[in-house]
Scaffold this motif. Sequence first.
Motif, PDB file in Angstrom:
ATOM      1  N   ILE A  40      -7.293  19.835  17.759  1.00  0.00           N
ATOM      2  CA  ILE A  40      -7.410  18.473  17.293  1.00  0.00           C
ATOM      3  C   ILE A  40      -6.018  18.024  16.849  1.00  0.00           C
ATOM      4  O   ILE A  40      -5.355  18.725  16.096  1.00  0.00           O
ATOM      5  CB  ILE A  40      -8.401  18.350  16.122  1.00  0.00           C
ATOM      6  N   ILE A  41      -5.636  16.852  17.308  1.00  0.00           N
ATOM      7  CA  ILE A  41      -4.370  16.255  16.905  1.00  0.00           C
ATOM      8  C   ILE A  41      -4.684  15.063  16.009  1.00  0.00           C
ATOM      9  O   ILE A  41      -5.365  14.130  16.410  1.00  0.00           O
ATOM     10  CB  ILE A  41      -3.550  15.779  18.127  1.00  0.00           C
ATOM     11  N   LEU A  42      -4.197  15.106  14.786  1.00  0.00           N
ATOM     12  CA  LEU A  42      -4.307  13.992  13.852  1.00  0.00           C
ATOM     13  C   LEU A  42      -2.958  13.280  13.853  1.00  0.00           C
ATOM     14  O   LEU A  42      -1.920  13.937  13.963  1.00  0.00           O
ATOM     15  CB  LEU A  42      -4.631  14.505  12.450  1.00  0.00           C
ATOM     16  N   CYS A  43      -2.948  11.969  13.750  1.00  0.00           N
ATOM     17  CA  CYS A  43      -1.697  11.220  13.849  1.00  0.00           C
ATOM     18  C   CYS A  43      -1.566  10.186  12.747  1.00  0.00           C
ATOM     19  O   CYS A  43      -2.557   9.582  12.334  1.00  0.00           O
ATOM     20  CB  CYS A  43      -1.619  10.477  15.180  1.00  0.00           C
ATOM     21  N   CYS A  44      -0.339   9.987  12.333  1.00  0.00           N
ATOM     22  CA  CYS A  44       0.012   8.882  11.450  1.00  0.00           C
ATOM     23  C   CYS A  44       1.346   8.349  11.934  1.00  0.00           C
ATOM     24  O   CYS A  44       2.334   9.087  11.978  1.00  0.00           O
ATOM     25  CB  CYS A  44       0.122   9.339  10.003  1.00  0.00           C
ATOM     26  N   PHE A  45       1.384   7.086  12.318  1.00  0.00           N
ATOM     27  CA  PHE A  45       2.592   6.501  12.866  1.00  0.00           C
ATOM     28  C   PHE A  45       3.258   5.518  11.899  1.00  0.00           C
ATOM     29  O   PHE A  45       3.981   4.632  12.298  1.00  0.00           O
ATOM     30  CB  PHE A  45       2.300   5.840  14.217  1.00  0.00           C
ATOM     31  N   ASN A  46       3.007   5.703  10.611  1.00  0.00           N
ATOM     32  CA  ASN A  46       3.691   4.913   9.586  1.00  0.00           C
ATOM     33  C   ASN A  46       5.020   5.561   9.261  1.00  0.00           C
ATOM     34  O   ASN A  46       5.235   6.745   9.517  1.00  0.00           O
ATOM     35  CB  ASN A  46       2.864   4.848   8.302  1.00  0.00           C
ATOM     36  N   GLN A  47       5.913   4.791   8.633  1.00  0.00           N
ATOM     37  CA  GLN A  47       7.131   5.387   8.120  1.00  0.00           C
ATOM     38  C   GLN A  47       6.754   6.359   7.008  1.00  0.00           C
ATOM     39  O   GLN A  47       5.770   6.152   6.284  1.00  0.00           O
ATOM     40  CB  GLN A  47       8.073   4.306   7.622  1.00  0.00           C
ATOM     41  N   LEU A  48       7.539   7.413   6.870  1.00  0.00           N
ATOM     42  CA  LEU A  48       7.185   8.474   5.931  1.00  0.00           C
ATOM     43  C   LEU A  48       7.056   7.997   4.496  1.00  0.00           C
ATOM     44  O   LEU A  48       6.220   8.497   3.752  1.00  0.00           O
ATOM     45  CB  LEU A  48       8.212   9.613   6.019  1.00  0.00           C
ATOM     46  N   TYR A  49       7.855   7.011   4.085  1.00  0.00           N
ATOM     47  CA  TYR A  49       7.790   6.557   2.691  1.00  0.00           C
ATOM     48  C   TYR A  49       6.453   5.887   2.370  1.00  0.00           C
ATOM     49  O   TYR A  49       6.108   5.723   1.199  1.00  0.00           O
ATOM     50  CB  TYR A  49       8.961   5.630   2.353  1.00  0.00           C
ATOM     51  N   LYS A  50       5.680   5.527   3.376  1.00  0.00           N
ATOM     52  CA  LYS A  50       4.388   4.884   3.143  1.00  0.00           C
ATOM     53  C   LYS A  50       3.262   5.898   2.910  1.00  0.00           C
ATOM     54  O   LYS A  50       2.148   5.509   2.578  1.00  0.00           O
ATOM     55  CB  LYS A  50       4.026   3.997   4.330  1.00  0.00           C
ATOM     56  N   ILE A  51       3.541   7.165   3.088  1.00  0.00           N
ATOM     57  CA  ILE A  51       2.511   8.197   2.912  1.00  0.00           C
ATOM     58  C   ILE A  51       2.387   8.521   1.426  1.00  0.00           C
ATOM     59  O   ILE A  51       3.290   9.088   0.822  1.00  0.00           O
ATOM     60  CB  ILE A  51       2.849   9.460   3.728  1.00  0.00           C
ATOM     61  N   GLU A  52       1.264   8.161   0.849  1.00  0.00           N
ATOM     62  CA  GLU A  52       0.999   8.413  -0.565  1.00  0.00           C
ATOM     63  C   GLU A  52       0.674   9.897  -0.773  1.00  0.00           C
ATOM     64  O   GLU A  52       0.044  10.528   0.090  1.00  0.00           O
ATOM     65  CB  GLU A  52      -0.181   7.560  -1.042  1.00  0.00           C
ATOM     66  N   PRO A  53       1.064  10.467  -1.919  1.00  0.00           N
ATOM     67  CA  PRO A  53       0.807  11.886  -2.172  1.00  0.00           C
ATOM     68  C   PRO A  53      -0.662  12.280  -2.059  1.00  0.00           C
ATOM     69  O   PRO A  53      -0.986  13.344  -1.506  1.00  0.00           O
ATOM     70  CB  PRO A  53       1.322  12.093  -3.604  1.00  0.00           C
ATOM     71  N   ASP A  54      -1.574  11.443  -2.571  1.00  0.00           N
ATOM     72  CA  ASP A  54      -2.994  11.808  -2.500  1.00  0.00           C
ATOM     73  C   ASP A  54      -3.509  11.783  -1.059  1.00  0.00           C
ATOM     74  O   ASP A  54      -4.360  12.593  -0.683  1.00  0.00           O
ATOM     75  CB  ASP A  54      -3.847  10.920  -3.409  1.00  0.00           C
ATOM     76  N   VAL A  55      -2.968  10.901  -0.235  1.00  0.00           N
ATOM     77  CA  VAL A  55      -3.357  10.856   1.179  1.00  0.00           C
ATOM     78  C   VAL A  55      -2.838  12.100   1.885  1.00  0.00           C
ATOM     79  O   VAL A  55      -3.560  12.740   2.660  1.00  0.00           O
ATOM     80  CB  VAL A  55      -2.832   9.566   1.859  1.00  0.00           C
ATOM     81  N   PHE A  56      -1.593  12.487   1.610  1.00  0.00           N
ATOM     82  CA  PHE A  56      -1.028  13.689   2.220  1.00  0.00           C
ATOM     83  C   PHE A  56      -1.836  14.920   1.821  1.00  0.00           C
ATOM     84  O   PHE A  56      -2.118  15.786   2.653  1.00  0.00           O
ATOM     85  CB  PHE A  56       0.448  13.849   1.827  1.00  0.00           C
ATOM     86  N   GLN A  57      -2.240  14.995   0.562  1.00  0.00           N
ATOM     87  CA  GLN A  57      -3.063  16.114   0.108  1.00  0.00           C
ATOM     88  C   GLN A  57      -4.400  16.145   0.841  1.00  0.00           C
ATOM     89  O   GLN A  57      -4.892  17.215   1.203  1.00  0.00           O
ATOM     90  CB  GLN A  57      -3.273  16.056  -1.398  1.00  0.00           C
TER      91      GLN A  57
END
Length: 91
Positions: A1-18
Amino acid sequence: IILCCFNQLYKIEPDVFQAWMAVLSAVPRAKLWLLRFTAQGEENLKKKAAKLGVDPARLVFRSVPTRGRLNTPPSTPPNTPPPRLSSTPGC
């Protein structure tokens, strides 16, 4: 399974990354594809993944594609699906 996020890295919130790391932990063969913007951002996310028990190699960073490599209309508003999807019955 490939999960993707094509936002700029600074837009990734810590709780979302967790949350993403929790998904990767639950799905051992899954990978997370992210866009490459800065080497420092990439290293920070790899370190955080390792701290959360996820092999940093499962984070796959790719360069931002140029327009010639995209298979999308030249301009699609951010919240509007491409025409081929919006004309699909049942959508």
